[in-house]
Design an enzyme around this catalytic site. Structure first.
Site, short mmCIF file in Angstrom:
data_model
loop_
_atom_site.label_atom_id
_atom_site.label_comp_id
_atom_site.label_asym_id
_atom_site.label_seq_id
_atom_site.Cartn_x
_atom_site.Cartn_y
_atom_site.Cartn_z
N TYR A 146 -73.68 -3.59 -29.70
CA TYR A 146 -74.60 -4.49 -29.00
C TYR A 146 -75.30 -3.79 -27.84
O TYR A 146 -76.44 -4.10 -27.52
CB TYR A 146 -73.85 -5.71 -28.45
CG TYR A 146 -73.62 -6.82 -29.45
CD1 TYR A 146 -72.91 -6.59 -30.62
CD2 TYR A 146 -74.08 -8.10 -29.19
CE1 TYR A 146 -72.69 -7.61 -31.52
CE2 TYR A 146 -73.86 -9.14 -30.08
CZ TYR A 146 -73.16 -8.90 -31.24
OH TYR A 146 -72.94 -9.91 -32.12
N LYS A 196 -60.83 -0.34 -37.23
CA LYS A 196 -61.28 0.27 -38.50
C LYS A 196 -61.13 1.78 -38.36
O LYS A 196 -62.08 2.55 -38.53
CB LYS A 196 -62.73 -0.15 -38.77
CG LYS A 196 -63.29 0.26 -40.12
CD LYS A 196 -62.77 -0.55 -41.28
CE LYS A 196 -63.25 0.03 -42.60
NZ LYS A 196 -62.65 -0.65 -43.77
N ASP A 228 -61.08 -5.54 -42.05
CA ASP A 228 -61.33 -6.19 -43.34
C ASP A 228 -60.09 -6.95 -43.81
O ASP A 228 -60.18 -8.09 -44.30
CB ASP A 228 -61.85 -5.20 -44.39
CG ASP A 228 -61.06 -3.89 -44.45
OD1 ASP A 228 -60.15 -3.69 -43.61
OD2 ASP A 228 -61.33 -3.07 -45.35
N ASP A 252 -67.53 -10.78 -33.00
CA ASP A 252 -68.60 -11.72 -33.34
C ASP A 252 -68.32 -12.31 -34.72
O ASP A 252 -68.39 -13.53 -34.93
CB ASP A 252 -69.95 -10.99 -33.33
CG ASP A 252 -71.09 -11.93 -33.68
OD1 ASP A 252 -71.11 -13.06 -33.15
OD2 ASP A 252 -71.96 -11.55 -34.49
N ASP A 256 -66.52 -16.25 -35.81
CA ASP A 256 -67.19 -17.25 -36.65
C ASP A 256 -66.31 -17.61 -37.84
O ASP A 256 -66.28 -18.76 -38.28
CB ASP A 256 -68.54 -16.73 -37.16
CG ASP A 256 -69.70 -17.20 -36.28
OD1 ASP A 256 -69.49 -17.32 -35.06
OD2 ASP A 256 -70.80 -17.45 -36.81
#
Ligand code: IPM
Ligand code: MN
Length: 369
Positions: A146, A196, A228, A252, A256
């Site tokens: 970001y 990751k 994942d 982010d 959600d």
């Protein structure tokens, strides 16, 4: 009597509608607890761009600078409407990220919470949910993709390209790690570190610093999970998680997904905390498709008020009361449209009715000593 200045950034879409309900709750909290809240509305987001020519106008910056805390509604327009605003003035890039940067709100708390009694809201099967869902996602909010270096251009061969850099330094990782371990200490003393590191070097440094900070918290068990895999486990066995910490972009997306397993993003409040200032906002967007209809769920906005009471003003018990009052509206069989599917036996109510019921329920609870 204590006085707090609160900047209210209504935002776009459903923002003003759900902000109204949050304000009802703030008024009652002030009345019950003999505390003063100076509530100052200030333009922010796409609406501010159209009114004042900037999505985060100077006057709003000043009000926020002088406030003890900021309550922010969702911002943004639909895809087509967005195009009416120059790219860098669009509210996400022109207002929200600058707000986060200005107050260095690096720690984003996103509770994913559904008590057992409300398990029917979730798309997951009852046997998967078990005793309910209770996870605290801690998202790093001012680093990573970001805020990293960005470049767009055209190569000598005429090929358009873009580059965005996922940047972190150890200071940024250490401070969010501390927040995560402190939170784990107050809860079940298990920290799921989401990464990751099989691909990203940023995760290798991230994990190293998490381990280093973990030495100061020997009671906390660290579980490293690939992002994942974590996405899968959130659906298959959310009870496995308690506190989860992750970098900005992972946070982010997984937060959600957190809203998804609860049954609605409308159930996702959040706190964005820096060393000097904190702001509070729903985790979801401005839902332009339902704006102006008074059908949005104000839970995330009122929940953000509860988080503000606890984290900015130390009003822990009253914060719990606000949570309880909201849950009791659901428990009484009422809900906004997002959670009342036809045939579910739930009585559908609109945005102001939900706010009124929260206020009524809160009024009945004992005032904290
Ligand atoms: C969120 C939102 C923002 C983000 C958008 C509106 C820029 O999706 O708070 O999760 O991506 O951080
Ligand atoms: Mn998001």
């Amino acid at each position: 009597m204590r006085h707090y200045k609160i900047a209210l950034l209504d935002g776009d879409g459903i923002g003003p509608e759900i902000m109204k309900e949050a304000v009802k709750v703030l008024h009652l909290v002030a009345e019950r607890n003999k505390v003063g809240f100076d509530l100052i509305h200030a333009p922010f987001g796409a609406s501010a761009y159209f009114e004042c020519g900037h999505p985060f106008p100077e006057q709003t910056q000043k009000i926020c600078d002088e406030s003890d805390a900021i309550l922010k509604g969702p911002i943004g327009l639909n895809h087509e409407e967005s195009k009416k605003i120059p790219v860098d003035m669009q509210p996400e890039r022109g207002a929200l990220l600058p707000l986060r940067r200005r107050y260095n709100t690096y720690a984003n708390f996103r509770p994913v919470y559904l008590p057992k009694g409300l398990a029917h809201f979730s798309p997951l099967k009852a046997e998967i949910i078990g005793d309910g869902i209770d996870i605290m996602i801690i998202r790093e909010l001012v680093g990573g993709l970001y805020f990293g270096h960005k470049e767009t251009g055209v190569t000598a061969d005429g090929v358009r390209f873009v580059k965005e850099v996922l940047e972190y330094d150890e200071i940024q990782i250490r401070r969010i790690a501390k927040v995560a371990f402190e939170t784990a200490m107050k809860r079940k003393k298990v920290l799921h570190n989401i990464h990751k590191s099989n691909v990203l070097k940023s995760s290798v440094l991230w994990n190293t610093v998490i381990e280093e900070v973990g030495q100061d918290y020997p009671e906390v068990r660290i579980e490293h999970i690939l992002v994942d895999a974590a996405a899968t486990y959130l659906c298959l066995n959310p009870g496995r998680f308690d506190v989860m910490v992750m970098e900005n972009m992972f946070g982010d997306i997984l937060s959600d997904q957190g809203g998804g397993i609860l049954g609605s993003l409308g159930l996702m409040p959040s706190a964005c905390v820096g060393d000097e200032k904190a702001y509070y906002e729903p985790s979801h967007g401005s839902a332009p498709d339902i704006a102006g209809k008074n059908i949005a769920n104000p839970y995330s906005m009122i929940g953000s008020v509860a988080m503000m009471l606890e984290m900015s003003f130390g009003m822990d018990q009253e914060a719990k009361n606000v949570w309880y009052a909201m849950q009791s509206v659901f428990a009484d069989g009422y809900s906004t449209a997002d959670l009342s599917k036809p045939g579910s036996g739930i009585t559908m109510i609109n945005t102001p009715a939900f706010g009124d019921r929260v206020v009524e329920a809160l009024r009945k609870l004992p005032v904290p000593a």
